[in-house]
Design an enzyme around this catalytic site. Structure first.
Site, PDB file in Angstrom:
ATOM      1  CE  LYS A 184      43.680  11.516  20.154  1.00 37.55           C
ATOM      2  NZ  LYS A 184      43.731  10.997  18.825  1.00 37.55           N
ATOM      3  N   GLY A 237      46.288  21.680  19.753  1.00 38.73           N
ATOM      4  CA  GLY A 237      45.112  21.444  18.924  1.00 38.73           C
ATOM      5  C   GLY A 237      44.230  22.665  18.895  1.00 38.73           C
ATOM      6  CB  SER A 238      40.779  23.051  17.727  1.00 37.25           C
ATOM      7  OG  SER A 238      40.150  22.057  18.504  1.00 37.25           O
ATOM      8  CD  GLU A 240      36.934  25.417  18.280  1.00 36.99           C
ATOM      9  OE1 GLU A 240      37.883  24.745  17.822  1.00 36.99           O
ATOM     10  OE2 GLU A 240      36.838  26.649  18.109  1.00 36.99           O
ATOM     11  N   GLY A 242      40.650  22.240  23.288  1.00 39.50           N
ATOM     12  CA  GLY A 242      41.462  22.684  24.425  1.00 39.50           C
ATOM     13  C   GLY A 242      40.596  23.116  25.599  1.00 39.50           C
ATOM     14  CD  GLU A 259      52.186  25.392  23.146  1.00 46.30           C
ATOM     15  OE1 GLU A 259      52.167  26.343  22.345  1.00 46.30           O
ATOM     16  OE2 GLU A 259      52.828  25.416  24.207  1.00 46.30           O
ATOM     17  CB  CYS A 293      49.201  26.576  15.098  1.00 49.43           C
ATOM     18  SG  CYS A 293      50.970  26.342  15.308  1.00 49.43           S
ATOM     19  CD  GLU A 393      43.522  27.834  13.690  1.00 45.80           C
ATOM     20  OE1 GLU A 393      42.780  27.190  14.450  1.00 45.80           O
ATOM     21  OE2 GLU A 393      44.763  27.821  13.769  1.00 45.80           O
TER      22      GLU A 393
HETATM   23  P1  NAP Z   1      41.791  19.102  17.355  1.00 50.87           P
HETATM   24  O1  NAP Z   1      40.579  18.677  16.659  1.00 50.87           O
HETATM   25  O2  NAP Z   1      41.682  19.949  18.548  1.00 50.87           O
HETATM   26  O3  NAP Z   1      42.591  17.756  17.699  1.00 50.87           O
HETATM   27  C1  NAP Z   1      43.836  17.769  18.348  1.00 50.87           C
HETATM   28  C2  NAP Z   1      44.043  16.441  19.047  1.00 50.87           C
HETATM   29  O4  NAP Z   1      43.073  16.329  20.085  1.00 50.87           O
HETATM   30  C3  NAP Z   1      43.835  15.227  18.152  1.00 50.87           C
HETATM   31  O5  NAP Z   1      44.729  14.209  18.535  1.00 50.87           O
HETATM   32  C4  NAP Z   1      42.405  14.837  18.461  1.00 50.87           C
HETATM   33  O6  NAP Z   1      42.108  13.482  18.191  1.00 50.87           O
HETATM   34  C5  NAP Z   1      42.364  15.109  19.942  1.00 50.87           C
HETATM   35  N1  NAP Z   1      41.008  15.276  20.482  1.00 50.87           N
HETATM   36  C6  NAP Z   1      39.856  15.542  19.821  1.00 50.87           C
HETATM   37  N2  NAP Z   1      38.822  15.597  20.685  1.00 50.87           N
HETATM   38  C7  NAP Z   1      39.337  15.367  21.920  1.00 50.87           C
HETATM   39  C8  NAP Z   1      38.791  15.314  23.219  1.00 50.87           C
HETATM   40  N3  NAP Z   1      37.484  15.499  23.449  1.00 50.87           N
HETATM   41  N4  NAP Z   1      39.616  15.070  24.267  1.00 50.87           N
HETATM   42  C9  NAP Z   1      40.941  14.907  24.074  1.00 50.87           C
HETATM   43  N5  NAP Z   1      41.517  14.930  22.855  1.00 50.87           N
HETATM   44  C10 NAP Z   1      40.735  15.169  21.790  1.00 50.87           C
HETATM   45  O7  NAP Z   1      42.800  19.860  16.374  1.00 50.87           O
HETATM   46  P2  NAP Z   1      43.230  19.455  14.911  1.00 50.87           P
HETATM   47  O8  NAP Z   1      42.076  19.706  14.021  1.00 50.87           O
HETATM   48  O9  NAP Z   1      43.858  18.091  14.926  1.00 50.87           O
HETATM   49  O10 NAP Z   1      44.413  20.484  14.672  1.00 50.87           O
HETATM   50  C11 NAP Z   1      44.228  21.770  14.245  1.00 50.87           C
HETATM   51  C12 NAP Z   1      44.271  22.747  15.396  1.00 50.87           C
HETATM   52  O11 NAP Z   1      45.506  22.621  16.113  1.00 50.87           O
HETATM   53  C13 NAP Z   1      44.238  24.167  14.903  1.00 50.87           C
HETATM   54  O12 NAP Z   1      43.371  24.938  15.688  1.00 50.87           O
HETATM   55  C14 NAP Z   1      45.675  24.634  15.080  1.00 50.87           C
HETATM   56  O13 NAP Z   1      45.833  26.011  15.184  1.00 50.87           O
HETATM   57  C15 NAP Z   1      46.065  23.923  16.316  1.00 50.87           C
HETATM   58  N6  NAP Z   1      47.534  23.859  16.414  1.00 50.87           N
HETATM   59  C16 NAP Z   1      48.181  24.621  17.364  1.00 50.87           C
HETATM   60  C17 NAP Z   1      49.575  24.600  17.437  1.00 50.87           C
HETATM   61  C18 NAP Z   1      50.326  25.403  18.468  1.00 50.87           C
HETATM   62  O14 NAP Z   1      51.496  25.119  18.721  1.00 50.87           O
HETATM   63  N7  NAP Z   1      49.735  26.397  19.073  1.00 50.87           N
HETATM   64  C19 NAP Z   1      50.293  23.806  16.552  1.00 50.87           C
HETATM   65  C20 NAP Z   1      49.597  23.074  15.590  1.00 50.87           C
HETATM   66  C21 NAP Z   1      48.211  23.104  15.543  1.00 50.87           C
HETATM   67  P3  NAP Z   1      41.363  13.040  16.829  1.00 50.87           P
HETATM   68  O15 NAP Z   1      42.287  13.371  15.728  1.00 50.87           O
HETATM   69  O16 NAP Z   1      41.186  11.597  17.023  1.00 50.87           O
HETATM   70  O17 NAP Z   1      40.093  13.835  16.780  1.00 50.87           O
END
Ligand code: NAP
Length: 489
Positions: A184, A237-238, A240, A242, A259, A293, A393
């Site tokens: 996804k 992802g984030s 929250e 996670g 992650e 990230c 962040e």
């Molecule tokens: P996000 O809001 O957590 O979204 C990540 C993914 O999760 C998206 O595909 C999102 O879909 C989906 N999602 C949202 N709500 C969900 C739910 N309730 N259940 C399951 N999936 C859900 O993060 P983001 O804003 O896209 O990305 C930024 C974050 O990713 C930052 O915190 C960054 O640090 C982190 N990140 C971490 C790494 C690592 O390797 N540690 C690498 C890159 C990024 P939608 O887009 O449709 O909302």
């Protein structure tokens, strides 16, 4: 509408069981080019019923008699290798798609991210058929061994900052070890992964092995997490989301790896090569518009070299100008969305209000079109570690600079965070370098460099930056489970 190259067909529909299909509900969502604010395309918006179809297809390829399970590991590797070759030969096409969808410079998407995704496929293709069990001495009159079996159907949920590369970080090890995947992508940036699915089909990946289901996180993401036919969730992802996802996965007792985010310290000691450290500081925070990230978003500087280092960093930042992401010379692109740009600008206001010293940027940038979500490279100096911009962040081009007195103070300040994704230390003293690297609680520590990755080296977080590793041999742990076999002699 923003055009891609004339010979490129965008894939905008769900990829299920080897076919591009509309969502069963018929719903779509618009995806926007953040550099022009124009609509690129309408993308099919999946629902629980589409996830169910994807799970059925993926499960069918986990059956012992299926094409995927009967395929020799070396033949799986050949498909992955072909796919990597195809990514390299079509890096311009998929790179342009990534750039118009995400806003990142074409320099990054074509020449860095796409090759990195290809390298990941080459690396894990090499593991296919080489993940073995052991023969284990047990009691007398018995012979025992272990098998490393695929976990099953992997739900891979990924963010918008490296849409293709981060998805491939999960898809490659999962396929190499014989799993099937439902991927996804983030809603902001679904197009490159859909194109990748088209390439995978062309390279001979059997139908159902990889499925791509764009759609809202709260709909498609939740449906993947809830589905009893999905065996494990690999999430990037984030924090929250996670946290929410992990609690949700408890209902079906799914294995989860996370992650998550970071607030990584980039530590410059007084004996460092300040020219290299200043370049490194810019790369650490402004590569990928700071939407990384592992971004070095906290620059920790030893008091005695503070002024010297900062004048170099500010000078370089002022020369970094946001521009059209499709121009090959551009190094600072557009923030991924209006919403994310507003978040970044709110953090900048909070830094000003809390009394940090703004020394570069601090506002939107105009690239001459009056359009696009651009933010100037922004640097705050004399930041107090208690300020919001030092703790949270931001995920944008905003650097918080903090002074320290000596190595002990640096280590304490570096570790004063809930995150633990990455860090760097700049010094010419090898003992200090190792000491700081050991003392910092983070999954990756760079010495005299920043933001370097290799598919052979594990990447992941300590503390609230998550658990589980992408890349390297460690990633294979996520996608295999051990079976013990005992034979009575
Ligand atoms: P996000 O809001 O957590 O979204 C990540 C993914 O999760 C998206 O595909 C999102 O879909 C989906 N999602 C949202 N709500 C969900 C739910 N309730 N259940 C399951 N999936 C859900 O993060 P983001 O804003 O896209 O990305 C930024 C974050 O990713 C930052 O915190 C960054 O640090 C982190 N990140 C971490 C790494 C690592 O390797 N540690 C690498 C890159 C990024 P939608 O887009 O449709 O909302």
């Amino acid at each position: 509408m923003t055009a891609v190259a004339s010979n490129t067909t965008l894939q905008t529909r769900l990829f299920i069981n080897g076919e591009f299909v509309d969502a069963k509900s018929g719903q779509t969502f618009a995806t926007i080019n953040p550099a022009t604010e124009e609509k690129i395309a309408d993308v099919a918006s999946g629902g629980a019923e589409d996830v169910d179809a994807a799970v059925k297809a993926a499960r069918a390829q986990m059956e012992p008699a299926s094409e995927w399970q009967k395929m020799k590991p070396r033949d799986r590797a050949k498909i992955m290798w072909r796919l990597a070759d195809m990514l390299m030969s079509r890096a311009e096409e998929i790179g342009r798609i990534e750039t118009i969808d995400n806003g990142k410079p074409i320099f990054e998407s074509q020449y860095v991210d796409t090759p990195a995704a290809a390298e990941c496929l080459y690396y894990f293709a090499g593991w296919s058929g080489k993940v073995t069990g052991d023969t284990v001495p047990v009691q007398d009159n018995a012979f025992a061994y272990t098998l490393r079996e695929p976990v099953g159907v992997v739900g891979a949920i990924t963010p918008w900052n490296f849409p293709l590369m981060l998805a491939v970080w999960k898809i490659a090890p999962a396929l190499a070890t014989g799993n099937t995947v439902i991927s996804k992508p983030a809603s902001n940036t679904a197009l490159s992964l859909l194109k990748f699915a088209e390439y995978a089909r062309e390279c001979g990946l059997p139908a159902g092995v990889l499925n791509v289901v764009p759609g809202r996180g709260s709909v498609v993401g939740n449906a993947i997490v809830d589905h009893p036919g999905v065996d494990t969730i690999a999430f990037t992802g984030s924090v929250e989301v996670g946290r929410e996802l992990m609690a949700r996965a408890a209902k079906t007792l799914k294995k989860v790896t996370l992650e998550l985010g970071g607030k990584s310290p980039n530590v410059v000691l007084a004996d460092a090569d300040l020219d290299a450290a200043s370049k490194g500081a810019l790369n650490a925070i402004f590569y990928g518009k700071g939407e990384v990230c592992a971004a070095g978003s906290r620059l920790l500087v030893e008091e005695s070299v503070h002024d010297d280092l900062m004048s170099r960093v500010i000078d370089r930042a002022n020369k970094m100008v946001a521009a059209d992401p499709l121009h090959p010379k551009t190094r600072l692109g557009a923030i991924v969305s209006k919403e994310q740009m507003e978040t970044v600008l709110r953090y900048i206001e909070s830094g000003k209000k809390e009394g940090a010293k703004l020394v570069a940027g601090g506002e939107r940038a105009d690239i001459g079109t009056g359009k696009g979500y651009f933010v100037k490279p922004t640097i705050f100096d004399d930041v107090d570690p208690k300020m919001k911009i030092a703790r949270e962040e931001i995920f944008g081009p905003v650097l918080a600079t903090i002074r320290f007195k000596d190595v002990e103070d640096a280590i304490a300040k570096a570790n004063a965070t809930n995150f633990g994704l990455a860090a760097a230390v700049w010094t010419r003293d090898i003992s200090k370098a190792h000491r700081v690297a050991r003392a910092i609680k983070a999954g990756t520590v760079w010495i005299n460099t920043y933001n370097l990755y290799d598919p052979a080296l594990p990447f992941g977080g300590f503390k609230e930056s998550g658990f589980g590793r992408d890349q390297g041999r460690d990633a294979l742990e996520k996608y295999t489970q051990t079976k013990s076999v005992w034979i009575n002699l």
